[in-house]
Design an enzyme around this catalytic site. Structure first.
Site, mmCIF file in Angstrom:
data_model
loop_
_atom_site.group_PDB
_atom_site.id
_atom_site.type_symbol
_atom_site.label_atom_id
_atom_site.label_comp_id
_atom_site.label_asym_id
_atom_site.label_seq_id
_atom_site.Cartn_x
_atom_site.Cartn_y
_atom_site.Cartn_z
ATOM 1 N N GLY A 44 -0.638 47.473 -33.231
ATOM 2 C CA GLY A 44 0.300 46.872 -32.429
ATOM 3 C C GLY A 44 0.893 45.419 -32.586
ATOM 4 O O GLY A 44 1.987 45.232 -32.118
ATOM 5 N N GLU A 98 -2.215 38.870 -33.537
ATOM 6 C CA GLU A 98 -2.485 39.975 -32.727
ATOM 7 C C GLU A 98 -1.479 40.162 -31.744
ATOM 8 O O GLU A 98 -0.477 39.478 -31.657
ATOM 9 C CB GLU A 98 -3.837 39.608 -31.554
ATOM 10 C CG GLU A 98 -4.794 40.469 -31.966
ATOM 11 C CD GLU A 98 -4.862 41.883 -31.745
ATOM 12 O OE1 GLU A 98 -3.838 42.642 -31.830
ATOM 13 O OE2 GLU A 98 -5.767 42.453 -30.936
ATOM 14 N N ASP A 99 -1.171 41.542 -31.223
ATOM 15 C CA ASP A 99 -0.306 41.898 -30.200
ATOM 16 C C ASP A 99 -0.551 41.258 -28.766
ATOM 17 O O ASP A 99 0.167 40.552 -28.176
ATOM 18 C CB ASP A 99 -0.068 43.267 -29.834
ATOM 19 C CG ASP A 99 -1.323 44.175 -29.673
ATOM 20 O OD1 ASP A 99 -2.457 43.530 -29.735
ATOM 21 O OD2 ASP A 99 -1.283 45.397 -29.651
ATOM 22 N N ASP A 102 -6.916 40.390 -24.615
ATOM 23 C CA ASP A 102 -7.098 41.033 -23.248
ATOM 24 C C ASP A 102 -8.652 40.371 -23.008
ATOM 25 O O ASP A 102 -8.792 39.224 -22.493
ATOM 26 C CB ASP A 102 -6.986 42.570 -23.571
ATOM 27 C CG ASP A 102 -7.136 43.137 -22.038
ATOM 28 O OD1 ASP A 102 -6.605 42.471 -21.032
ATOM 29 O OD2 ASP A 102 -7.579 44.305 -21.962
ATOM 30 N N PHE A 151 -0.783 46.305 -17.249
ATOM 31 C CA PHE A 151 -0.724 47.016 -18.446
ATOM 32 C C PHE A 151 0.671 46.909 -19.114
ATOM 33 O O PHE A 151 1.666 47.183 -18.523
ATOM 34 C CB PHE A 151 -1.245 48.250 -18.297
ATOM 35 C CG PHE A 151 -1.683 49.010 -19.811
ATOM 36 C CD1 PHE A 151 -2.760 48.678 -20.460
ATOM 37 C CD2 PHE A 151 -0.681 49.620 -20.409
ATOM 38 C CE1 PHE A 151 -3.156 49.315 -21.624
ATOM 39 C CE2 PHE A 151 -1.076 50.376 -21.595
ATOM 40 C CZ PHE A 151 -2.056 50.046 -22.312
ATOM 41 N N ARG A 164 5.727 51.753 -28.617
ATOM 42 C CA ARG A 164 5.549 50.664 -29.525
ATOM 43 C C ARG A 164 6.996 50.056 -30.082
ATOM 44 O O ARG A 164 7.094 49.018 -30.500
ATOM 45 C CB ARG A 164 4.740 50.983 -30.656
ATOM 46 C CG ARG A 164 3.332 51.432 -30.503
ATOM 47 C CD ARG A 164 2.538 51.380 -31.715
ATOM 48 N NE ARG A 164 1.244 52.272 -31.670
ATOM 49 C CZ ARG A 164 0.196 51.491 -31.497
ATOM 50 N NH1 ARG A 164 0.086 50.221 -31.117
ATOM 51 N NH2 ARG A 164 -1.057 52.158 -31.153
HETATM 52 P P1 IMP Z 1 -9.427 43.033 -26.191
HETATM 53 O O1 IMP Z 1 -10.402 43.279 -27.008
HETATM 54 O O2 IMP Z 1 -9.780 43.493 -24.739
HETATM 55 O O3 IMP Z 1 -9.116 41.735 -26.179
HETATM 56 O O4 IMP Z 1 -8.308 44.182 -26.360
HETATM 57 C C1 IMP Z 1 -7.228 43.928 -27.366
HETATM 58 C C2 IMP Z 1 -6.718 45.204 -27.615
HETATM 59 O O5 IMP Z 1 -6.410 45.885 -26.342
HETATM 60 C C3 IMP Z 1 -5.264 44.916 -28.040
HETATM 61 O O6 IMP Z 1 -5.372 44.674 -29.259
HETATM 62 C C4 IMP Z 1 -4.568 46.216 -27.379
HETATM 63 O O7 IMP Z 1 -4.391 47.063 -28.410
HETATM 64 C C5 IMP Z 1 -5.161 46.515 -26.454
HETATM 65 N N1 IMP Z 1 -4.698 46.222 -24.991
HETATM 66 C C6 IMP Z 1 -5.144 45.507 -24.117
HETATM 67 N N2 IMP Z 1 -4.484 45.021 -23.120
HETATM 68 C C7 IMP Z 1 -3.474 45.955 -23.413
HETATM 69 C C8 IMP Z 1 -2.204 46.128 -22.500
HETATM 70 O O8 IMP Z 1 -1.815 45.712 -21.631
HETATM 71 N N3 IMP Z 1 -0.985 47.090 -23.149
HETATM 72 C C9 IMP Z 1 -1.508 47.561 -24.315
HETATM 73 N N4 IMP Z 1 -2.519 47.372 -25.059
HETATM 74 C C10 IMP Z 1 -3.570 46.627 -24.439
HETATM 75 MG MG MG Z 2 -4.562 46.038 -30.557
#
Ligand code: IMP
Ligand code: MG
Length: 178
Positions: A44, A98-99, A102, A151, A164
């Site tokens: 991402g 990071e993208d 979350d 999302f 993407r």
């Molecule tokens: P975390 O560990 O919950 O912070 O998740 C991070 C990963 O979840 C990101 O690097 C994304 O790959 C995916 N992710 C979380 N939220 C979104 C979203 O709104 N759209 C797409 N991917 C997401």
């Molecule tokens: Mg990711």
């Protein structure tokens, strides 16, 4: 606009401008430090990395990691490394790219993993931040855009591996999730 997109959250122009801003800030912050190794999390963060590095006026290196969380577990610290770094990071300043942050679990665990491997410092730069979703205590050092609990897809972010390649960040129409 892509026919499946309901609305745009961040335009391409806004992303480019923000990358320019972040690039300048990073070059300034690392001015008197060992130059960082940018570690981008696959897949991402690739569009963000590509745009960002054009605006960082200093001698940086880049490397990639691919991680995934173990299925069926909620516990923090449980990530599987699918692709590890190519070189040793002992004593190296790391800038994690990071993208989106979350829940924060991915980035928190990766950061700790890199510190355990002897990194001198680990900072985080993220294109997007969803602070309302956080379940662990972690904050990115550099944030492109804070977004609501929606999302997001595009500019690296996917839904079932699609979207993407969109040049902006947007939200899919509700019918896409049926
Ligand atoms: P975390 O560990 O919950 O912070 O998740 C991070 C990963 O979840 C990101 O690097 C994304 O790959 C995916 N992710 C979380 N939220 C979104 C979203 O709104 N759209 C797409 N991917 C997401
Ligand atoms: Mg990711």
């Amino acid at each position: 606009m892509h026919p499946q997109i309901k609305k745009i959250l961040v335009s391409h122009e806004e992303i480019v401008n923000k990358c320019e801003e972040l690039g300048k800030e990073l070059a300034k912050d690392y001015e008197n430090e060992d130059k960082p190794l940018l570690v981008a999390l696959l897949k991402g963060s690739i569009p963000f990395l590509s745009e960002l590095i054009k605006h960082i006026d200093m001698d940086i290196k880049i490397d990639f990691m691919d991680v995934s969380s173990y299925e069926g577990t909620e516990s923090v610290g449980d990530i599987k490394i699918i692709k590890d770094l190519d070189t040793s990071i002992k004593g190296v300043n790391i800038l994690l790219v990071e993208d989106i942050v979350d829940t924060g679990q991915t980035i928190k665990t990766v950061k700790q993993t890199l510190l355990n491997k002897g990194a001198k410092s680990v900072k985080i730069v993220t294109l997007l931040d969803k602070p309302s979703r956080r379940v662990v205590d972690i904050k990115a050092d550099y944030i492109g855009f804070e977004i609501e609990n929606e999302f997001a897809v595009g500019f690296g972010l996917d839904y079932n591996q699609l979207y993407r390649n969109l040049p902006y960040v947007g939200v899919l129409k509700d019918e896409c999730y049926k």
